[in-house]
Design a protein around this motif. Structure first.
Motif, PDB file in Angstrom:
ATOM      1  N   TRP A 513       0.827  -1.196   0.000  1.00 52.21           N
ATOM      2  CA  TRP A 513       0.000   0.000   0.000  1.00 52.21           C
ATOM      3  C   TRP A 513       0.868   1.255   0.000  1.00 52.21           C
ATOM      4  CZ3 TRP A 513      -4.723  -1.259  -1.125  1.00 52.21           C
ATOM      5  CH2 TRP A 513      -5.227  -2.476  -0.702  1.00 52.21           C
ATOM      6  N   SER A 514       0.343   2.302  -0.601  1.00 49.76           N
ATOM      7  CA  SER A 514       1.003   3.608  -0.609  1.00 49.76           C
ATOM      8  C   SER A 514      -0.068   4.676  -0.769  1.00 49.76           C
ATOM      9  CB  SER A 514       2.029   3.712  -1.740  1.00 49.76           C
ATOM     10  OG  SER A 514       1.381   3.798  -3.003  1.00 49.76           O
ATOM     11  N   SER A 515       0.338   5.922  -0.638  1.00 53.76           N
ATOM     12  CA  SER A 515      -0.605   7.041  -0.799  1.00 53.76           C
ATOM     13  C   SER A 515      -0.536   7.634  -2.204  1.00 53.76           C
ATOM     14  CB  SER A 515      -0.313   8.128   0.247  1.00 53.76           C
ATOM     15  OG  SER A 515       1.015   8.598   0.121  1.00 53.76           O
ATOM     16  N   GLY A 516      -0.122   6.842  -3.169  1.00 60.54           N
ATOM     17  CA  GLY A 516      -0.065   7.343  -4.542  1.00 60.54           C
ATOM     18  C   GLY A 516      -1.422   7.747  -5.083  1.00 60.54           C
ATOM     19  N   GLN A 517      -2.474   7.013  -4.678  1.00 57.92           N
ATOM     20  CA  GLN A 517      -3.814   7.378  -5.130  1.00 57.92           C
ATOM     21  C   GLN A 517      -4.210   8.759  -4.611  1.00 57.92           C
ATOM     22  OE1 GLN A 517      -6.944   4.420  -4.781  1.00 57.92           O
ATOM     23  NE2 GLN A 517      -5.429   2.796  -4.566  1.00 57.92           N
ATOM     24  N   ASP A 518      -3.754   9.101  -3.415  1.00 58.27           N
ATOM     25  CA  ASP A 518      -4.067  10.435  -2.879  1.00 58.27           C
ATOM     26  C   ASP A 518      -3.492  11.521  -3.777  1.00 58.27           C
ATOM     27  OD1 ASP A 518      -4.992  10.082   0.274  1.00 58.27           O
ATOM     28  OD2 ASP A 518      -3.810   8.430  -0.501  1.00 58.27           O
ATOM     29  N   GLU A 519      -2.281  11.325  -4.272  1.00 60.41           N
ATOM     30  CA  GLU A 519      -1.660  12.327  -5.135  1.00 60.41           C
ATOM     31  C   GLU A 519      -2.462  12.509  -6.417  1.00 60.41           C
ATOM     32  OE1 GLU A 519       0.731  14.077  -4.043  1.00 60.41           O
ATOM     33  OE2 GLU A 519       1.264  12.887  -2.280  1.00 60.41           O
ATOM     34  N   GLY A 520      -2.953  11.403  -6.983  1.00 62.16           N
ATOM     35  CA  GLY A 520      -3.774  11.519  -8.185  1.00 62.16           C
ATOM     36  C   GLY A 520      -5.084  12.229  -7.924  1.00 62.16           C
ATOM     37  N   GLN A 521      -5.721  11.936  -6.794  1.00 65.33           N
ATOM     38  CA  GLN A 521      -6.973  12.604  -6.456  1.00 65.33           C
ATOM     39  C   GLN A 521      -6.747  14.080  -6.147  1.00 65.33           C
ATOM     40  OE1 GLN A 521      -9.872  11.380  -6.823  1.00 65.33           O
ATOM     41  NE2 GLN A 521      -9.519   9.178  -6.933  1.00 65.33           N
ATOM     42  N   VAL A 522      -5.613  14.416  -5.532  1.00 68.62           N
ATOM     43  CA  VAL A 522      -5.299  15.831  -5.290  1.00 68.62           C
ATOM     44  C   VAL A 522      -5.134  16.563  -6.617  1.00 68.62           C
ATOM     45  CG1 VAL A 522      -3.516  17.376  -4.399  1.00 68.62           C
ATOM     46  CG2 VAL A 522      -4.314  15.485  -3.007  1.00 68.62           C
ATOM     47  N   ASN A 523      -4.538  15.911  -7.589  1.00 68.78           N
ATOM     48  CA  ASN A 523      -4.389  16.534  -8.909  1.00 68.78           C
ATOM     49  C   ASN A 523      -5.750  16.817  -9.536  1.00 68.78           C
ATOM     50  OD1 ASN A 523      -2.836  17.474 -11.103  1.00 68.78           O
ATOM     51  ND2 ASN A 523      -3.126  15.544 -12.174  1.00 68.78           N
ATOM     52  N   ARG A 524      -6.694  15.866  -9.405  1.00 62.59           N
ATOM     53  CA  ARG A 524      -8.047  16.091  -9.928  1.00 62.59           C
ATOM     54  C   ARG A 524      -8.762  17.182  -9.133  1.00 62.59           C
ATOM     55  NH1 ARG A 524     -13.207  13.939  -9.413  1.00 62.59           N
ATOM     56  NH2 ARG A 524     -12.600  12.687  -7.620  1.00 62.59           N
TER      57      ARG A 524
END
Length: 549
Positions: A513-524
């Motif tokens: 697991w990582s917080s990479g999805q958070d970075e993508g959602q922050v970009n959106r």
């Protein structure tokens, strides 16, 4: 006709043309009775009639407006407090609505996709006009989706106003969907959200102490996972902080290999005298601030106090406080010029003795050069070996530029250099490898770079999470021991912070697991926020963000 204009619960009477761009649909209710909304008794006694004119979805590019004949009935139940009531059309219209449910739904979907002002401009061309305020009110009325209760979440911060106001974004890592937007990034707010979700068993985060403390308070049984990308980022930032302190010393190191001769420009064209004086004055002011920070630091003031009294940014105060000398930046190399593709021809013609700017410009023009003769004349002015015949020259010596050996390449800035130092030697190009070899001549640099690369290998290979056999020290623990004893203050502080967050770091090295999805959602989220033209209040932004997911 009813197939073209379906009206649930109504009978279409006729279609009338209302000007060149509008249609009017005359309709009435199908049943001859209605049910009282209070006592639910059926009544057929008509009290009176009136008309409603709500807007509907357009047809063939024309705006459509309904003309409904609404009846008011007597309530036949003597015990009902309501004496009369109007018939309703629940599938077509809401109470007191000025538009049909399907038109409101279409406008809400457009507002969710585009925002208030852009959607209002588009809907005017689609024959569904609405104001931006009405669209925002419609978006606020759309119910939020009901998502399953998450078990694995990622948390990160996002900027409502960069540098001033920050919030928290929560993402369901198993379902790849955003869960919530919180108004700040404090530990108390994050802990309160976690207490409402007792089923959460894993939290992926960056190395923020607030999120670590909030997770411990709100979900003490959950596993905390430090994001591997942030571990690599923190390593590069550690190298950059160390470089900011020793950069003046490293610039004195000689290059390993002499720079290869090149016909390309090595510096920009000369600046105007006024610009040179302004730059020197600015550098002088920064040197005074540097001396002031060093004096305050020597007097025992904390970095926070220096930041508050001088007004400098915290990063600048930290850089000046620990720098061995004033961090004087080298001038940047020249940018790309339209003259660059023709430099070989210019050097060859000058070597042949041609120093006529007009003649050189004509030759370049035939070769496709789009510039003016002024650019050629400026290039030639620094390389002339004799005065031009058309210019009154003072007595001067020939330009020595062609006779002086090219200077050694300047050392990149600490930020650029930190990227080169952490890359593997096989991944460097020739120029970057020469810069790294030049820096590694310093013993302290070799030690810091070796530890930085070693930690990056541990993170990238995701090893060091747990000992393979009992009694064998893991790669991460061995690195921590070496970093704590290296003698470089910046590296030692970084190792201490990693040890304090050791459980989350080891989980990040062990688990996928990582917080990479958070970075993508922050970009959106940034895209949505910027498209709302300053009307991105938190409640509206949160609703639009969650509904558009």
């Amino acid at each position: 006709m009813t197939q073209l204009f379906p009206l649930p619960g109504c009978r279409l009477v006729r279609v009338a043309q209302d000007g060149p761009t509008a249609l009017t649909l005359v309709a009435e209710a199908k049943p001859d009775h209605a049910r009282c909304p209070t006592c639910r008794a059926i009544s057929t006694s008509v009290h009176s009639r009136y008309r409603r004119r709500p807007a509907d979805l357009p047809a063939s590019g024309k705006a459509v407006r309904l003309q409904l004949e609404v009846r008011r009935f007597y309530c036949c139940d003597p015990a009902c407090p309501r004496r009369t009531f109007a018939e309703r059309f629940p599938k077509l219209l809401a109470r007191h609505a000025q538009r049909t449910r399907r038109l409101a739904g279409a406008q809400a979907r457009t507002g969710l996709a585009l925002g208030g002002q852009p959607a209002a401009r588009l809907l005017a061309h689609l024959a569904m006009p609405s104001s931006a305020t009405t669209l925002l009110r419609t978006i606020r009325g759309v119910p939020l989706p009901k998502a399953p209760r998450p078990c694995v979440v990622g948390v990160d911060d996002w900027a409502l106003r960069k540098g001033r106001t920050y919030g928290t974004i929560v993402v369901d890592l198993e379902r790849h969907r955003p869960l919530d937007l919180l108004p700040d990034r404090s530990a108390e707010t994050w802990a309160a959200w976690l207490r409402r979700q007792p089923q959460i068993r894993l939290v992926a985060r960056d190395r923020s102490t607030e999120y670590a403390r909030g997770t411990t308070l709100g979900a003490p049984a959950a596993v905390q996972v430090a994001d591997r990308w942030h571990l690599l980022l923190n390593t590069r930032q550690m190298i950059e902080r160390w470089l900011a302190r020793v950069h003046p010393r490293l610039k004195l190191l000689p290059p390993i290999t002499a720079p290869a001769p090149s016909t390309r420009r090595t510096r920009a064209y000369p600046r105007a005298p006024a610009e040179t004086l302004a730059r020197a004055a600015a550098v002088g002011r920064w040197e005074e601030l540097y001396d002031d920070v060093r004096r305050r630091r020597a007097a025992g003031q904390s970095l926070r106090l220096i930041n508050r009294e001088t007004g400098l940014a915290r990063a600048t105060v930290r850089k000046y406080a620990f720098a061995e000398g004033f961090p004087r930046h080298d001038r940047r190399g020249p940018g790309r010029s339209i003259l660059d593709p023709h430099l070989d021809h210019l050097h060859a013609r000058q070597a042949a003795g041609c120093e006529n700017a007009m003649q050189l410009w004509r030759e370049l023009r035939d070769r496709g050069f789009p510039g003016t003769v002024k650019k050629v004349r400026r290039w030639l002015s620094e390389r002339r070996t004799r005065p031009a015949r058309t210019t009154i020259w003072r007595l001067q010596t020939p330009s020595p530029m062609a006779q002086v050996a090219p200077p050694s390449p300047p050392l990149p800035s600490p930020k650029q250099l930190s990227w080169h130092l952490l890359r593997e030697p096989d991944d460097l190009d020739a120029d970057a490898a020469a810069v790294v070899a030049r820096v590694l001549q310093d013993d302290e640099a070799a030690k810091v770079v070796g530890l930085g690369r070693r930690f990056c290998r541990i993170v990238r290979s995701r090893c060091g999470a747990a000992p393979a056999k009992p009694g064998i020290t893991t790669a991460f623990d061995a690195w921590l021991s070496d970093a704590r004893a290296c003698g470089v203050r910046v590296v030692e502080s970084f190792a201490v912070s990693l040890a304090q967050d050791g459980a989350a770091v080891r989980a990040g090295l062990r688990l996928p697991w990582s917080s990479g999805q958070d970075e993508g959602q922050v970009n959106r989220l940034k895209l949505l926020k910027r498209s709302m033209y300053g009307r991105a209040k938190l409640d509206l932004l949160r609703r639009r963000f969650l509904l558009a997911a």
